[in-house]
Motif scaffolding. Structure first.
Motif, mmCIF file in Angstrom:
data_model
loop_
_atom_site.group_PDB
_atom_site.id
_atom_site.type_symbol
_atom_site.label_atom_id
_atom_site.label_comp_id
_atom_site.label_asym_id
_atom_site.label_seq_id
_atom_site.Cartn_x
_atom_site.Cartn_y
_atom_site.Cartn_z
ATOM 1 N N PRO A 300 0.837 -1.279 0.047
ATOM 2 C CA PRO A 300 -0.230 -0.065 0.104
ATOM 3 C C PRO A 300 0.898 1.224 -0.119
ATOM 4 N N ASP A 301 2.071 1.273 0.791
ATOM 5 C CA ASP A 301 2.799 2.305 0.611
ATOM 6 C C ASP A 301 3.407 2.556 -1.005
ATOM 7 N N GLN A 302 3.970 1.707 -1.432
ATOM 8 C CA GLN A 302 4.648 1.934 -2.689
ATOM 9 C C GLN A 302 3.527 2.084 -3.752
ATOM 10 N N ARG A 303 2.356 1.521 -3.461
ATOM 11 C CA ARG A 303 1.165 2.040 -4.460
ATOM 12 C C ARG A 303 0.649 3.304 -4.401
ATOM 13 N N ALA A 304 0.773 3.777 -3.008
ATOM 14 C CA ALA A 304 0.621 5.292 -3.175
ATOM 15 C C ALA A 304 1.501 6.292 -3.704
ATOM 16 N N ILE A 305 2.881 5.819 -3.787
ATOM 17 C CA ILE A 305 3.679 6.611 -4.386
ATOM 18 C C ILE A 305 3.539 6.651 -5.855
ATOM 19 N N VAL A 306 3.603 5.278 -6.519
ATOM 20 C CA VAL A 306 3.322 5.255 -7.810
ATOM 21 C C VAL A 306 2.010 6.250 -8.259
ATOM 22 N N ASP A 307 0.934 6.004 -7.414
ATOM 23 C CA ASP A 307 -0.316 7.003 -7.624
ATOM 24 C C ASP A 307 0.030 8.495 -7.955
ATOM 25 N N ALA A 308 0.692 8.838 -6.709
ATOM 26 C CA ALA A 308 0.999 10.379 -6.689
ATOM 27 C C ALA A 308 1.760 10.781 -7.676
ATOM 28 N N VAL A 309 2.772 10.112 -7.753
ATOM 29 C CA VAL A 309 3.889 10.748 -8.876
ATOM 30 C C VAL A 309 3.389 10.562 -10.228
ATOM 31 N N ASN A 310 2.497 9.446 -10.459
ATOM 32 C CA ASN A 310 1.873 9.279 -11.640
ATOM 33 C C ASN A 310 0.925 10.453 -12.123
ATOM 34 N N ARG A 311 0.074 10.936 -11.122
ATOM 35 C CA ARG A 311 -0.959 11.932 -11.123
ATOM 36 C C ARG A 311 -0.202 13.355 -11.580
ATOM 37 N N ALA A 312 1.229 13.732 -10.844
ATOM 38 C CA ALA A 312 1.866 14.636 -11.279
ATOM 39 C C ALA A 312 2.259 14.567 -12.543
ATOM 40 N N GLN A 313 3.035 13.653 -13.124
ATOM 41 C CA GLN A 313 3.686 13.752 -14.262
ATOM 42 C C GLN A 313 2.582 13.782 -15.342
ATOM 43 N N LEU A 314 1.500 12.913 -15.139
ATOM 44 C CA LEU A 314 0.414 13.020 -16.078
ATOM 45 C C LEU A 314 -0.238 14.345 -16.330
ATOM 46 N N TYR A 315 -0.260 15.285 -15.255
ATOM 47 C CA TYR A 315 -0.877 16.585 -15.122
ATOM 48 C C TYR A 315 0.091 17.262 -16.003
ATOM 49 N N ALA A 316 1.523 17.169 -15.811
ATOM 50 C CA ALA A 316 2.527 17.961 -16.743
ATOM 51 C C ALA A 316 2.267 17.699 -17.993
ATOM 52 N N GLN A 317 2.101 16.293 -18.611
ATOM 53 C CA GLN A 317 2.010 15.996 -19.959
ATOM 54 C C GLN A 317 0.758 16.645 -20.509
ATOM 55 N N ARG A 318 -0.488 16.673 -19.657
ATOM 56 C CA ARG A 318 -1.646 17.315 -20.146
ATOM 57 C C ARG A 318 -1.349 19.036 -20.272
ATOM 58 N N LYS A 319 -0.344 19.471 -19.568
ATOM 59 C CA LYS A 319 -0.189 20.800 -19.479
ATOM 60 C C LYS A 319 0.959 21.241 -20.558
ATOM 61 N N GLY A 320 1.338 20.262 -21.336
ATOM 62 C CA GLY A 320 2.150 20.171 -22.461
ATOM 63 C C GLY A 320 3.706 20.164 -22.188
ATOM 64 N N THR A 321 3.968 19.521 -21.171
ATOM 65 C CA THR A 321 5.252 19.141 -20.861
ATOM 66 C C THR A 321 5.688 17.566 -21.022
ATOM 67 N N LEU A 322 6.912 17.518 -21.902
ATOM 68 C CA LEU A 322 7.421 16.228 -22.150
ATOM 69 C C LEU A 322 8.370 15.835 -21.015
ATOM 70 N N ASN A 323 8.409 14.661 -20.283
ATOM 71 C CA ASN A 323 9.185 14.063 -19.623
ATOM 72 C C ASN A 323 10.075 12.899 -20.049
ATOM 73 N N VAL A 324 11.280 13.230 -19.762
ATOM 74 C CA VAL A 324 12.695 12.497 -20.302
ATOM 75 C C VAL A 324 13.112 11.770 -19.298
ATOM 76 N N ALA A 325 13.720 10.713 -19.105
ATOM 77 C CA ALA A 325 14.232 9.970 -17.847
ATOM 78 C C ALA A 325 15.217 8.810 -18.331
ATOM 79 N N SER A 326 16.289 8.807 -17.349
ATOM 80 C CA SER A 326 17.445 7.752 -17.670
ATOM 81 C C SER A 326 16.936 6.469 -17.382
#
Length: 508
Positions: A300-326
């Motif tokens: 449940p803790d790790q699930r919440a981490i995935v949920d929170a960060v995913n919400r934030a990065q999807l929000y960024a994408q919807r606002k026009g931001t491309l996210n690049v990662a190593s």
């Protein structure tokens, strides 16, 4: 920094709950009713920890959940109502479990396993900082039109960035946000292209825009400054050049200011939201979110981490931001059936566990829509340390390789870039490959200003040059032992995805 952690990347087998079409509340609530009055939180008798509480986004639900947070011994640090993420501190050991039972809460969990203190990168090995004498010696090799240290930047020539700068060095209307350890914006190669108005310190989970708050805590937090120089070091007759020397860079600091330099989830959530709300077109993410290398959805803790960060990065994408990662430095086949994680949690005592890479997620690189980058050396082949995997890696970029020796003045196969306190130094890692790709994405955005993040991802893949899988066994370090197996064909494969990015092709 005290330690430079190896980094793995999971296979991109994203379940339905992580699809790009998922709503903000993509994880089901574990219960529908708030705790009864008789089950009020006991006195705060545990260590103070940080939590994320992920809710529906309507005002009534958020107000109700905030009341329950207070009732259960929590203090709100920051609330991101548009994505339904609330960052909380609490010393109640039952806080997460109680909040998961609150109506309207989709997930809740601790973002760390160690108590809060008064204060994760993907480079491989220690930095080699150039002395002033070495800088002067190497500068004698520069030719007409080059920056003083550019002769040692084999990576620029490898992807045609030196020629691309003469066609289109990038637009001042494009900013790359460096989500990292902080950027020394006083460096003479970074200052001309630095955007203070788009920079902040997100370490606490709440953006601090105080002037200079985005800078590294000390010279040991050099990672973000190196990354920023790779992207946009100015062609100003000083030091080195960036891949996109005409675009701007911003610093969003997320690393803990102590020797751990850990990147906690609440800091990264803050960073993605800040980038989105401040018009940043590209973010570079050369790290994984601590403390879990893999975040398993059955915890449940790790699930919440995935949920929170995913919400934030999807929000960024919807606002026009491309996210690049190593992609990581473990030389792992990330499309494997199972991987061993012996480094998590990295903020307390690690436990060895075997994880299914199709059910446990590396954050943020495995999240939907994030561009995943592997590393190559001067020969254009996979760097010995770089993780790989069919269907995982999108594109590749120069990350350096000490076993692939260039014909440069220093004969150093790593990547030369800026360091704090007006210094320069060599590093290698997928941390260095990712900013090369982010910079090429910035050039593409400069040439196609109306391109969406999805269109930029497609353009990155279209302009890449794929060398194909090696004809024979891959022995990255030359010790006679086969180190990796490349799956796929000439168009797309596990080592390079759709290929190595090409800056010149991006602007032509």
């Amino acid at each position: 920094m005290a330690h430079l952690r190896s980094r793995r990347r999971l296979a991109l087998a994203v379940p339905v709950v992580l699809s790009l079409t998922a709503s903000l509340g993509f994880l089901p609530s574990v219960a529908s009713a708030a705790p009864a009055a008789g089950t009020a939180a006991r006195a705060a008798d545990g260590p103070s920890l940080a939590y994320v509480v992920n809710t529906r986004t309507d005002g009534g639900t958020i107000a109700s959940v905030r009341r329950e947070i207070a009732r259960n011994g929590g203090t709100v640090v920051a609330g991101y109502d548009r994505i339904g993420v609330i960052v909380v501190h609490s010393a109640n050991p039952d806080f997460a479990a109680r909040m998961r039972a609150v109506r309207g809460v989709d997930s809740a969990g601790a973002t760390r396993t160690a108590p809060l203190s008064t204060a994760g990168t993907t480079d491989e090995g220690a930095a080699q900082v150039l002395s002033r004498a070495e800088q002067a010696r190497l500068a004698t090799s520069a030719t007409a039109g080059q920056e003083p240290l550019e002769a040692d930047q084999w990576d620029l020539r490898a992807i045609g960035a030196d020629r691309a700068a003469k066609v289109n060095p990038g637009s001042r209307d494009v900013t790359v946000g460096v989500i990292d350890t902080g950027v020394d914006d006083t460096h003479p190669d970074i200052a001309p292209n630095f955007s203070a108005s788009q920079s902040a310190n997100c370490v606490s989970g709440k953006a601090d825009t105080t002037y200079g708050a985005w800078r590294p805590a000390d010279a040991g937090h050099y990672h973000g400054t190196h990354v920023a120089g790779e992207i946009a070091a100015a062609r100003n007759g000083i030091g080195v050049a960036g891949v996109a020397p005409g675009v701007k860079v911003a610093s969003i600091t997320v690393a803990q200011p102590d020797e751990t330099s850990l990147f906690y989830p609440e800091s990264v959530v803050c960073a993605f939201v800040f980038a989105a709300d401040h018009g940043i077109e590209i973010t570079n993410n050369s790290y994984y979110v601590d403390p879990w290398l893999y975040n398993c959805m059955d915890d449940p803790d790790q699930r919440a981490i995935v949920d929170a960060v995913n919400r934030a990065q999807l929000y960024a994408q919807r606002k026009g931001t491309l996210n690049v990662a190593s992609a990581g430095n473990s030389n792992d086949d990330l499309d494997a059936d199972a991987l061993v994680d012996d480094s998590s949690p990295d903020d307390s005592t690690a436990q060895t566990r075997t994880v299914d890479p199709h059910e446990c997620f590396d954050v943020p690189t495995q999240l939907p829509g994030v561009v995943t980058v592997s590393a190559v050396g001067v020969k254009g082949t996979k760097s010995y340390y770089s993780s790989y995997g069919q269907g995982v890696v999108d594109v590749a970029g120069p990350g350096g390789d000490k076993y692939q020796i260039p014909d440069t003045p220093s004969k150093n196969g790593r990547i030369l870039s800026t360091m704090p306190n007006n210094q320069y130094g060599f590093l290698q890692g997928t941390s260095m490959a990712s900013p090369h790709v982010a910079a090429v994405a910035a050039l593409l955005k400069s040439a196609h200003p109306h391109a969406t993040p999805a269109q930029l991802r497609a353009l990155l893949k279209a302009q890449a040059d794929n060398p194909g899988c090696p004809a024979g066994p891959y022995d990255g370090d030359g010790d006679g032992i086969v180190d990796a197996a490349c799956a796929g064909g000439k168009r797309v494969n596990g080592f390079y995805g759709f290929g190595v990015v090409d800056a010149l092709r991006a602007v032509e």
